[in-house]
Structure formats: structure tokens, C-alpha cells
Enzyme design. Sequence first.
Site, mmCIF file in Angstrom:
data_model
loop_
_atom_site.group_PDB
_atom_site.id
_atom_site.type_symbol
_atom_site.label_atom_id
_atom_site.label_comp_id
_atom_site.label_asym_id
_atom_site.label_seq_id
_atom_site.Cartn_x
_atom_site.Cartn_y
_atom_site.Cartn_z
ATOM 1 N N VAL A 15 78.677 32.002 56.117
ATOM 2 C CA VAL A 15 79.240 31.589 54.838
ATOM 3 C C VAL A 15 80.279 32.590 54.343
ATOM 4 O O VAL A 15 81.401 32.218 53.962
ATOM 5 C CB VAL A 15 78.133 31.391 53.788
ATOM 6 C CG1 VAL A 15 78.739 31.053 52.427
ATOM 7 C CG2 VAL A 15 77.170 30.290 54.227
ATOM 8 N N ALA A 37 79.087 46.098 59.070
ATOM 9 C CA ALA A 37 79.306 46.170 60.512
ATOM 10 C C ALA A 37 80.755 45.834 60.810
ATOM 11 O O ALA A 37 81.524 45.491 59.917
ATOM 12 C CB ALA A 37 78.361 45.198 61.230
ATOM 13 N N CYS A 70 77.315 36.666 49.128
ATOM 14 C CA CYS A 70 76.698 35.898 50.224
ATOM 15 C C CYS A 70 75.679 36.722 50.997
ATOM 16 O O CYS A 70 74.839 36.148 51.709
ATOM 17 C CB CYS A 70 77.765 35.410 51.198
ATOM 18 S SG CYS A 70 79.098 34.455 50.458
ATOM 19 N N ALA A 72 72.515 38.698 52.183
ATOM 20 C CA ALA A 72 71.097 38.520 51.869
ATOM 21 C C ALA A 72 70.262 38.815 53.098
ATOM 22 O O ALA A 72 70.762 38.815 54.233
ATOM 23 C CB ALA A 72 70.824 37.085 51.405
ATOM 24 N N SER A 116 69.805 29.404 47.264
ATOM 25 C CA SER A 116 69.262 28.501 48.275
ATOM 26 C C SER A 116 68.545 27.349 47.607
ATOM 27 O O SER A 116 67.929 27.518 46.541
ATOM 28 C CB SER A 116 68.280 29.249 49.184
ATOM 29 O OG SER A 116 67.552 28.353 50.002
ATOM 30 N N TYR A 142 61.264 33.927 51.148
ATOM 31 C CA TYR A 142 62.720 33.855 50.988
ATOM 32 C C TYR A 142 63.086 33.102 49.713
ATOM 33 O O TYR A 142 63.890 33.572 48.898
ATOM 34 C CB TYR A 142 63.330 33.173 52.209
ATOM 35 C CG TYR A 142 64.812 32.920 52.114
ATOM 36 C CD1 TYR A 142 65.723 33.967 52.191
ATOM 37 C CD2 TYR A 142 65.302 31.624 51.975
ATOM 38 C CE1 TYR A 142 67.086 33.723 52.113
ATOM 39 C CE2 TYR A 142 66.663 31.375 51.904
ATOM 40 C CZ TYR A 142 67.547 32.426 51.970
ATOM 41 O OH TYR A 142 68.900 32.195 51.889
ATOM 42 N N LYS A 146 64.909 34.544 46.234
ATOM 43 C CA LYS A 146 66.147 33.988 45.695
ATOM 44 C C LYS A 146 65.969 33.549 44.242
ATOM 45 O O LYS A 146 66.874 33.751 43.407
ATOM 46 C CB LYS A 146 66.604 32.804 46.554
ATOM 47 C CG LYS A 146 67.214 33.198 47.887
ATOM 48 C CD LYS A 146 68.581 33.840 47.692
ATOM 49 C CE LYS A 146 69.345 33.963 48.983
ATOM 50 N NZ LYS A 146 70.712 34.506 48.806
ATOM 51 N N GLY A 191 71.480 17.099 77.620
ATOM 52 C CA GLY A 191 70.782 15.847 77.884
ATOM 53 C C GLY A 191 69.276 15.957 77.895
ATOM 54 O O GLY A 191 68.579 15.155 78.538
ATOM 55 N N ILE A 192 68.742 16.933 77.178
ATOM 56 C CA ILE A 192 67.289 17.129 77.134
ATOM 57 C C ILE A 192 66.653 16.034 76.284
ATOM 58 O O ILE A 192 67.070 15.817 75.133
ATOM 59 C CB ILE A 192 66.954 18.518 76.555
ATOM 60 C CG1 ILE A 192 67.505 19.607 77.484
ATOM 61 C CG2 ILE A 192 65.451 18.681 76.347
ATOM 62 C CD1 ILE A 192 67.371 21.014 76.928
#
Length: 319
Positions: A15, A37, A70, A72, A116, A142, A146, A191-192
Site C-alpha cells: 500500500v 529498509a 501505512c 504496521a 483495517s 491485529y 488497529k 491448474g491445481i
Amino acid sequence: MKGLQVLVTGATGLVGEAVVFRLLLDKRYTPVAAVRATTRLSGLCRIVPFDLELPTGMPELRGIDVIVHCAARVHVMNEKGADGLAAFRKINVEGTVRLARRAAECGVKRFIFISSIKVNGEGTPRNKTFKATDLPAPVDAYGISKREAEDALRQVCEETGMELVVIRPPLVYGPGVKANFLSMVRWLDRGIPLPLGAIDNRRSLVAIGNLTDLVLTCIDHPAAAGEIFLVSDGEDLSTTQLLRRTALALGTSARLLPVPAGLLQAAASMVGKSGIAERLCGNLQVDIQRTCELLGWRPPINTEKALRQTVEHYRDETR
């Protein structure tokens, strides 16, 4: 002349990075990417170091007009108990509040929080939808973190006068999506056979292009201040429909076995996977009417186009 300075946290994630790329295309805004990072955004916009977990990891905020938060600690499957909740609270609540207070001190005018739909709950009854005005009912760690972050941000903004905008997306998909959605694309591409050909549920999703379009709308729209917005593509699909449409975008046929949903849920419960079965078979629908009316907004990308974009990126990455 520079436009509004918009700092985006979590700019290496799906996001956050998409928001930065959208901002780069709009001359009204000057994006600043806050990351912990390396990022492929280097050279495209200003990069500032940021670590939501560390008290000393706050980014430089002088001159920033708006923050799109964004970053989290994301949902971790099967994580339970007090230790799990504490870990989510440390980052998603304490880190977010630390950032917000610092933002207010530096004169940031608006704080957009990517929350969320899990704040509303895990699912909806048949033919019912989540609304922004519903009482929160988070279930997992989670979602609880939030919800607590939303409450804490509201208090900070009431004390300081900084404007708060909360956006609660359901499952986000699009180019670069990972986790379960990417696994689904891979299964279909290979194609599973999947036992998901008889699922008559309804779930709301949001394409990354629609979510970022709403975020940009909220940056300076006067009606956005102080509001909670739910967002989706405006079209709810069953799991079976989603699989078939994704297969169509891949140029293949979905090999779906018509196993009854009740049997799937019973089998999943026996092996401790009832949560996965609920997400595959249960309903989760959101009502975006209030979002559209308050902001004069509509999702600009339809489901077919969004799935094509997702599949095209997947093809490029697997070549």
C-alpha cells in the site's frame, strides 16, 4: 513550486509504495517515503529513515503537511494470546501514537491512518454489510490493535487540533500482492484442482488502485477530516467467482471441484484450520455509500481491470 509535502510510512509495503507512486504522478503533492529498509523508490523522491518499533526511530517531520500512515505490524496467521497482542500493541498502537504526537508537534495538518476492516469484525451475516458507523467489534490481536490505535489517534488529534482521517480497507490486491492472494494466482496458473467450486458467499475486496485513489482524495478534501471511511471495489464476489475471474485474467480455466461449503468448514475444523475456511466460505461485505457521498468519490478501477493488472505483474515477475 512544490505541492503539499506528504510523508508516507511503510513505503516499502504494497500500500505505502503504491501511494508514493501515485503521489509522484500528481504535481499537487511532493511525496516523502519513510522506510526502514532499502527501497526501489530511491532516486524518485526524498527518503527518510523510520522504524515504527523504536522510540528513536521517528522520521524528520519538519515541513511535512500530511502523513499517510501505512506502516504496521501486519496480521500474523494463528498468532494468539497475550504475547501476540502485546507485540501488535507495541508497534501498531504505541508506535503510531508516538508518530502522531511528533507530527502534531511539527505542525502536520492531517494524519491519514490506514486501519483495517478487522476493526469492524471478522465477517458479516448474509445480506448484511459493515458500515463506518458500526460499533467496533475486533476479534483477533491485529484487529484489536488497529481499533486501539484509532481510539488513541482520535485523542491525540482532539488534544492538538491535527486532523485525523481513518480508512478501513478489506483485503487489498493488485500488482505486487503477496500472501494468500498470490498463492491463489499460482494455484490457478498451475491448474491445481481446488475444492472451491460451490461457495456462494459474498466478500468485499479493494484493488490497490482504488485504495490509493481514495487516499489521494483524502489528503486535502475538506469533508474527510474527522471521518472513518470504508472502501472496496464496489462489487462483492463469492470465492468461486473470484477464482473464475482470476483464471480468466490468466487466460486459463479454473479447475474447481463443487465441494459443499459446510463439508469444507467441517473438514477444516477437524485439522484446526477453521479460520481459513471461514475466510473462504464466510461473508464479509462493506458499505461504501457514505464514503462515496461525503467525498464525491467512486472506485475508478473495475474488478476485471484490477485482476488483469495483478496477473500481468505476476507474469512479469515469473518470466
